[in-house]
Structure formats: C-alpha cells, structure tokens
Motif scaffolding. Structure first.
Motif, PDB file in Angstrom:
ATOM      1  N   ASP A   1       0.955  -1.218  -0.109  1.00  0.00           N
ATOM      2  CA  ASP A   1       0.091   0.022  -0.304  1.00  0.00           C
ATOM      3  C   ASP A   1       0.710   1.277   0.237  1.00  0.00           C
ATOM      4  O   ASP A   1       1.596   1.923   0.946  1.00  0.00           O
ATOM      5  N   LEU A   2       1.093   1.632  -0.640  1.00  0.00           N
ATOM      6  CA  LEU A   2       1.502   3.551  -0.908  1.00  0.00           C
ATOM      7  C   LEU A   2       0.831   4.607  -1.800  1.00  0.00           C
ATOM      8  O   LEU A   2       1.713   5.091  -2.711  1.00  0.00           O
ATOM      9  N   THR A   3      -0.049   4.708  -0.671  1.00  0.00           N
ATOM     10  CA  THR A   3      -1.043   5.788  -0.379  1.00  0.00           C
ATOM     11  C   THR A   3      -0.209   6.575  -0.835  1.00  0.00           C
ATOM     12  O   THR A   3       0.279   6.921   0.202  1.00  0.00           O
ATOM     13  N   GLY A   4      -0.348   8.314  -1.610  1.00  0.00           N
ATOM     14  CA  GLY A   4       0.678   9.424  -1.786  1.00  0.00           C
ATOM     15  C   GLY A   4       1.512   9.023  -2.365  1.00  0.00           C
ATOM     16  O   GLY A   4       1.967   9.998  -2.159  1.00  0.00           O
ATOM     17  N   PHE A   5       2.257   8.039  -2.316  1.00  0.00           N
ATOM     18  CA  PHE A   5       3.936   6.961  -2.738  1.00  0.00           C
ATOM     19  C   PHE A   5       3.759   8.097  -3.966  1.00  0.00           C
ATOM     20  O   PHE A   5       2.661   7.167  -5.255  1.00  0.00           O
ATOM     21  N   ASP A   6       4.878   9.128  -4.366  1.00  0.00           N
ATOM     22  CA  ASP A   6       4.619   9.106  -6.398  1.00  0.00           C
ATOM     23  C   ASP A   6       6.335   9.627  -6.159  1.00  0.00           C
ATOM     24  O   ASP A   6       7.485   9.538  -6.017  1.00  0.00           O
ATOM     25  N   PRO A   7       6.523   8.182  -7.288  1.00  0.00           N
ATOM     26  CA  PRO A   7       8.107   7.989  -7.170  1.00  0.00           C
ATOM     27  C   PRO A   7       8.899   9.179  -8.244  1.00  0.00           C
ATOM     28  O   PRO A   7      10.356   9.263  -8.238  1.00  0.00           O
ATOM     29  N   ARG A   8       8.308  10.205  -9.162  1.00  0.00           N
ATOM     30  CA  ARG A   8       8.328  10.703  -8.952  1.00  0.00           C
ATOM     31  C   ARG A   8       9.233  12.013  -8.439  1.00  0.00           C
ATOM     32  O   ARG A   8      10.326  13.105  -8.881  1.00  0.00           O
ATOM     33  N   THR A   9       8.515  11.741  -7.277  1.00  0.00           N
ATOM     34  CA  THR A   9       9.412  12.922  -6.361  1.00  0.00           C
ATOM     35  C   THR A   9      10.930  12.567  -5.195  1.00  0.00           C
ATOM     36  O   THR A   9      11.128  12.988  -4.533  1.00  0.00           O
ATOM     37  N   ARG A  10      10.803  10.850  -5.444  1.00  0.00           N
ATOM     38  CA  ARG A  10      12.303  10.405  -5.227  1.00  0.00           C
ATOM     39  C   ARG A  10      13.622  11.079  -5.505  1.00  0.00           C
ATOM     40  O   ARG A  10      13.373  10.939  -7.125  1.00  0.00           O
ATOM     41  N   PRO A  11      14.025  10.997  -4.901  1.00  0.00           N
ATOM     42  CA  PRO A  11      16.166  11.602  -4.956  1.00  0.00           C
ATOM     43  C   PRO A  11      16.517  10.824  -6.598  1.00  0.00           C
ATOM     44  O   PRO A  11      16.964  11.223  -6.844  1.00  0.00           O
ATOM     45  N   TRP A  12      15.925   9.486  -6.272  1.00  0.00           N
ATOM     46  CA  TRP A  12      16.597   8.326  -7.488  1.00  0.00           C
ATOM     47  C   TRP A  12      15.788   8.405  -7.767  1.00  0.00           C
ATOM     48  O   TRP A  12      16.690   8.773  -9.918  1.00  0.00           O
ATOM     49  N   TYR A  13      14.561   8.880  -8.670  1.00  0.00           N
ATOM     50  CA  TYR A  13      14.174   9.656 -10.050  1.00  0.00           C
ATOM     51  C   TYR A  13      14.079  10.935 -10.571  1.00  0.00           C
ATOM     52  O   TYR A  13      14.825  10.540 -11.640  1.00  0.00           O
ATOM     53  N   ILE A  14      14.347  11.604  -9.752  1.00  0.00           N
ATOM     54  CA  ILE A  14      14.874  13.050 -10.487  1.00  0.00           C
ATOM     55  C   ILE A  14      16.297  12.945 -10.715  1.00  0.00           C
ATOM     56  O   ILE A  14      16.504  13.558 -11.645  1.00  0.00           O
ATOM     57  N   SER A  15      17.493  12.677  -9.947  1.00  0.00           N
ATOM     58  CA  SER A  15      18.686  12.147 -10.327  1.00  0.00           C
ATOM     59  C   SER A  15      18.828  11.857 -11.767  1.00  0.00           C
ATOM     60  O   SER A  15      19.716  11.919 -13.101  1.00  0.00           O
ATOM     61  N   ALA A  16      17.894  10.478 -11.884  1.00  0.00           N
ATOM     62  CA  ALA A  16      18.422   9.992 -13.961  1.00  0.00           C
ATOM     63  C   ALA A  16      17.082  10.799 -14.226  1.00  0.00           C
ATOM     64  O   ALA A  16      18.185  10.473 -15.359  1.00  0.00           O
ATOM     65  N   VAL A  17      16.470  11.787 -13.601  1.00  0.00           N
ATOM     66  CA  VAL A  17      15.790  12.298 -15.742  1.00  0.00           C
ATOM     67  C   VAL A  17      17.086  13.615 -14.736  1.00  0.00           C
ATOM     68  O   VAL A  17      16.700  14.024 -16.119  1.00  0.00           O
ATOM     69  N   GLU A  18      17.488  14.706 -14.799  1.00  0.00           N
ATOM     70  CA  GLU A  18      18.511  15.866 -14.489  1.00  0.00           C
ATOM     71  C   GLU A  18      19.388  14.667 -14.925  1.00  0.00           C
ATOM     72  O   GLU A  18      20.169  15.162 -16.015  1.00  0.00           O
ATOM     73  N   ARG A  19      19.901  13.692 -15.069  1.00  0.00           N
ATOM     74  CA  ARG A  19      21.438  13.204 -15.875  1.00  0.00           C
ATOM     75  C   ARG A  19      21.056  12.591 -17.129  1.00  0.00           C
ATOM     76  O   ARG A  19      21.695  12.172 -18.416  1.00  0.00           O
ATOM     77  N   GLY A  20      19.381  12.738 -17.833  1.00  0.00           N
ATOM     78  CA  GLY A  20      18.806  11.296 -18.780  1.00  0.00           C
ATOM     79  C   GLY A  20      19.280  10.074 -19.256  1.00  0.00           C
ATOM     80  O   GLY A  20      19.519  10.194 -20.565  1.00  0.00           O
ATOM     81  N   GLY A  21      20.005   9.217 -18.364  1.00  0.00           N
ATOM     82  CA  GLY A  21      19.929   8.331 -18.484  1.00  0.00           C
ATOM     83  C   GLY A  21      20.130   7.763 -16.438  1.00  0.00           C
ATOM     84  O   GLY A  21      19.521   7.951 -15.199  1.00  0.00           O
ATOM     85  N   GLY A  22      20.371   6.350 -16.560  1.00  0.00           N
ATOM     86  CA  GLY A  22      20.250   5.210 -15.739  1.00  0.00           C
ATOM     87  C   GLY A  22      21.524   5.939 -14.759  1.00  0.00           C
ATOM     88  O   GLY A  22      22.481   6.758 -14.620  1.00  0.00           O
ATOM     89  N   ILE A  23      21.031   5.573 -13.120  1.00  0.00           N
ATOM     90  CA  ILE A  23      21.558   6.159 -12.452  1.00  0.00           C
ATOM     91  C   ILE A  23      21.883   4.769 -11.218  1.00  0.00           C
ATOM     92  O   ILE A  23      20.599   4.017 -11.207  1.00  0.00           O
ATOM     93  N   ILE A  24      22.948   4.937 -10.231  1.00  0.00           N
ATOM     94  CA  ILE A  24      22.543   4.342  -8.937  1.00  0.00           C
ATOM     95  C   ILE A  24      23.268   4.730  -7.640  1.00  0.00           C
ATOM     96  O   ILE A  24      24.397   5.594  -7.527  1.00  0.00           O
ATOM     97  N   THR A  25      22.424   4.499  -7.136  1.00  0.00           N
ATOM     98  CA  THR A  25      22.329   5.383  -6.108  1.00  0.00           C
ATOM     99  C   THR A  25      23.567   4.846  -4.845  1.00  0.00           C
ATOM    100  O   THR A  25      23.468   3.294  -4.916  1.00  0.00           O
TER     101      THR A  25
END
Length: 166
Positions: free
Chosen positions: A126-150
């Motif tokens: 149950d991940l009510t209210g969870f938006d993966p687009r707000t997670r640091p790993w998602y933001i880093s991948a978008v900023e980098r324009g590719g894959g990241i490993i945290t």
C-alpha cells in the motif's frame, strides 16, 4: 667495629660473600625485570600493530567486496531495466510483473509512467500518496538523462537499499 671485620680486624669472608651474592642477585633480578619489561612492551606494540594491520586488511577486503557486489548488481539491474525498457512500451511495462522474469536478489520493483505518475510495485504494497517522481533516485535519473545507481540508503520500509533508475 665494622660488621665485615672480625674481632681481630680481619674481614669475615662468609659475611662479605653473603652480602656480595645478595647484591649480585638483586642486580641480576633488576636487569632481568628491565629486560622483561622492554621485551613485553615491544611484543605488545608488535601485536597491536599486527592486529591493526589485519583488521585494516579485512576492512578493505570487505569494503571492496561490498562495492564490487553493488556494482555488479547495479550493472545487472540496469541491463535488465534497459532490456525491459526496449522490449516493452510504456503501456506494456506493467506486464513484466506477470511474467515472473525477476532476479531473486531484487526485493522491490517499481514501474512507473513518467507522465502520469501511475506505478506498480512488486511485491504488492500500500503506497497511497507515494509518487516515485518525487524520489531522489528518479529526479537524479531525469537530470542525468539516463540510468543512475544510488548509494545505499534506508528505504521507506526501513530496509537498507540501493536504487537503479533508468
């Protein structure tokens, strides 16, 4: 009268010899005590340095092993993610949870639509209210324009995790 002299004034060889042996014994005991103390100190320092060296070597070996393991898992996970990404379109990505093609060491999978924020997680949670687009790993991948490993971090479940995002 001197205590080493006899009544006639001649030294008592027995008393003189006893005192000489006693003094020599005390000197030998003192020298041995100093020798033992010095050797004990050197051995203690040597053992301490050896233990420090062994602990450092094992620590470095463990750190290297964990780092290598994480890098290998990250590369493998990234390869799997890129394979799924190229094999399935956005509409089909949710189907990968049904086909059972998951390595056993991956504890949680997320597939998300970057436009809508819709996502699926395996295992179900149950991940009510969870938006993966707000997670640091998602933001880093978008900023980098590719894959990241945290780096490892504590997840929202309280587990130590690392994330791979592509």
């Amino acid at each position: 009268m001197n205590r080493f002299m006899t009544a006639k004034g001649a030294p008592s060889t027995r008393k003189l010899m006893a005192h000489t042996v006693c003094a020599a014994t005390l000197i030998v005991v003192a020298v041995l005590a100093v020798f033992v103390a010095v050797i004990d100190d050197r051995e203690r320092k040597f053992a301490h340095n050896r233990i420090d060296s062994i602990v450092d070597n094992y620590g470095n070996l463990i750190a290297w092993s964990v780092s290598t393991w994480l890098q290998d898992r990250g590369r493998e996970t990234r390869l799997i993610a890129e394979t799924y990404s190229s094999r399935y379109g956005t509409d089909d990505a949710f189907d990968l949870f049904e086909n059972g093609e998951r390595p056993e060491y991956i504890s949680h999978w997320y597939v998300a639509d970057s436009k809508t924020g819709d996502f699926h997680v395996w295992p179900e949670a149950d991940l009510t209210g969870f938006d993966p687009r707000t997670r640091p790993w998602y933001i880093s991948a978008v900023e980098r324009g590719g894959g990241i490993i945290t780096p490892p971090y504590f997840s929202w479940l309280g587990e130590v995790n690392y994330s791979v995002a592509v």
